[in-house]
Every structure is written in C-alpha cells, then in structure tokens.
Scaffold this motif. Structure first.
Motif, PDB file in Angstrom:
ATOM      1  N   PHE A  98       0.848  -1.203   0.000  1.00 46.33           N
ATOM      2  CA  PHE A  98       0.000   0.000   0.000  1.00 46.33           C
ATOM      3  C   PHE A  98       0.879   1.247   0.000  1.00 46.33           C
ATOM      4  O   PHE A  98       1.805   1.370   0.787  1.00 46.33           O
ATOM      5  CB  PHE A  98      -0.903  -0.016   1.241  1.00 46.33           C
ATOM      6  N   VAL A 121      -6.899  -3.147   2.133  1.00 46.17           N
ATOM      7  CA  VAL A 121      -5.565  -3.357   2.696  1.00 46.17           C
ATOM      8  C   VAL A 121      -5.646  -4.358   3.841  1.00 46.17           C
ATOM      9  O   VAL A 121      -6.603  -4.349   4.638  1.00 46.17           O
ATOM     10  CB  VAL A 121      -4.979  -2.018   3.203  1.00 46.17           C
ATOM     11  N   ALA A 156      -7.149   3.630   0.819  1.00 44.83           N
ATOM     12  CA  ALA A 156      -7.628   2.426   1.493  1.00 44.83           C
ATOM     13  C   ALA A 156      -9.133   2.558   1.722  1.00 44.83           C
ATOM     14  O   ALA A 156      -9.584   3.439   2.450  1.00 44.83           O
ATOM     15  CB  ALA A 156      -6.905   2.227   2.814  1.00 44.83           C
ATOM     16  N   GLY A 187      -0.458  -3.987   5.586  1.00 45.18           N
ATOM     17  CA  GLY A 187      -0.102  -2.980   4.592  1.00 45.18           C
ATOM     18  C   GLY A 187      -0.050  -3.533   3.179  1.00 45.18           C
ATOM     19  O   GLY A 187       0.294  -2.824   2.236  1.00 45.18           O
ATOM     20  N   GLU A 188      -0.434  -4.782   2.987  1.00 43.11           N
ATOM     21  CA  GLU A 188      -0.437  -5.408   1.665  1.00 43.11           C
ATOM     22  C   GLU A 188      -1.825  -5.242   1.042  1.00 43.11           C
ATOM     23  O   GLU A 188      -2.841  -5.338   1.723  1.00 43.11           O
ATOM     24  CB  GLU A 188      -0.113  -6.896   1.848  1.00 43.11           C
ATOM     25  N   ILE A 189      -1.869  -4.992  -0.245  1.00 45.46           N
ATOM     26  CA  ILE A 189      -3.153  -4.831  -0.940  1.00 45.46           C
ATOM     27  C   ILE A 189      -3.792  -6.205  -1.090  1.00 45.46           C
ATOM     28  O   ILE A 189      -3.160  -7.149  -1.579  1.00 45.46           O
ATOM     29  CB  ILE A 189      -2.953  -4.154  -2.310  1.00 45.46           C
ATOM     30  N   GLU A 217      -9.979  -2.098   5.597  1.00 42.80           N
ATOM     31  CA  GLU A 217      -8.833  -2.821   6.142  1.00 42.80           C
ATOM     32  C   GLU A 217      -9.381  -4.095   6.791  1.00 42.80           C
ATOM     33  O   GLU A 217     -10.377  -4.044   7.497  1.00 42.80           O
ATOM     34  CB  GLU A 217      -8.124  -1.941   7.170  1.00 42.80           C
TER      35      GLU A 217
END
Length: 187
Positions: free
Chosen positions: A138, A181, A145, A157-159, A148
């Motif tokens: 991200f 995210v 975002a 923090g990864e898409i 989440e």
C-alpha cells in the motif's frame, strides 16, 4: 594729512581677487551640488530601471509557468469527469460471461476498441493508469484504502483487493487507486 599707502592699490587687487575667488568657489560649489543631485537622480532612475527589469523578467517566468501548467493540467476537470466512463466500460468488459462473449462478440469487440481508444487519448494527454495488483504494498501517495481487514497469509499494509484503478495526470494524482488493505492478522 595721512599719506596714501602705496599698498592700498595692491590691497584692492587682493580684495578683488579674493571676492572673485569666493564667487568662483561659490559657483563651483553650486555646480558640484548640482552634479551630485544629478548623480543621485541618475542612480535613483537606474535603480528603478533595474527593479522594473527584474519585475518584467519575473512576470515572464510566472506567465511561462502558468502557461505550462495550463497546458498540462488545464483539462484535469474533464479528465476526472471521464474516469467514470472508463470505470463503467471496464466493469462491463470484466463482468461478461463466456456465453455473452459468444453471443455478443462484435459488440464486446467494439467496447474493447473504444476502451483502447480512450486509453490512447488518456496517454496522449498525459493520463496514466495506476493499476496496483493484489499483494503489492500500500502506497498512500497513490492508493486510497477503502477498507482494512485481517487476512491470514498476508502482511499488514499489503493490498488484498483492488476496487478501482487510479490515475495520474503527468506528475499529479488525478484519482487514487481504491484498494482494500490487509491489517495485521488476528492470532
């Protein structure tokens, strides 16, 4: 009776010379004062001229910058208004089934050609697609975002999902990519 001095004549000459010298000095002082006033006035005009020249140069630079910005970013409002058209066409192509592709082949091919033409026009005008992939990191400068969620097997923090692609207009963000995210997975 007192005798006239022989030096009276010389004293008168000295007195006359002194007066003439004083008058000459007064004239020289007046001329020097006038020259100094003219020099001060010249310096003042020179200063004004240099300032006006600098102002003109700054105005030229500002107008060049404004012109370049107008060329590069003047169509940003129209570009933003065209993004939903791109989104809708992309959704239409992404949601077609194999049966629909067989039945509506020429129609879908026309939509694909229109989509390519739209992307070509975007590229011609400096609009680039921001297309993140699932698993990318991200980036708050290019992504927004939308949600989440803790997803096992991912890093915070990864898409984890791409809802809509983003767009850049030259070096400015036109619209951030809308993504989901991963948060730190719950243990």
């Amino acid at each position: 009776m007192a005798e006239p001095k022989e030096n009276d004549f010389l004293d008168e000459i000295d007195s006359a010379e002194a007066e003439e010298y004083a008058e000459d000095m007064a004239e020289i002082d007046e001329e020097a004062l006038a020259v100094e006033e003219l020099r001060a006035e010249r310096d003042q005009y020179r200063d004004r001229f240099m300032r006006a020249l600098a102002d003109a140069e700054n105005a030229r630079k500002r107008s060049d910058k404004d012109r370049r910005e107008a060329e590069n970013y003047g169509g940003s409002k129209l570009a933003r208004d065209m993004l939903p058209v791109y989104d809708n066409m992309k959704r239409a192509l992404d949601t077609t089934t194999d049966e629909q592709r067989e039945a509506l082949g020429p129609l879908l091919e026309g939509i694909q050609l229109t989509m390519r033409e739209l992307l070509s026009v975007f590229k011609k005008h400096g609009i680039e697609v921001i297309a993140p992939e699932v698993g990318d990191k991200f980036d708050p400068k290019h992504h927004e975002a939308m949600f989440e969620a803790p997803v096992p097997g991912t890093v915070a923090g990864e898409i984890i999902q791409v809802a809509a692609e983003g767009f850049m207009l030259h070096d400015r963000l036109l619209r951030p990519a809308q993504v989901g995210v991963s948060s730190t997975p719950a243990s």
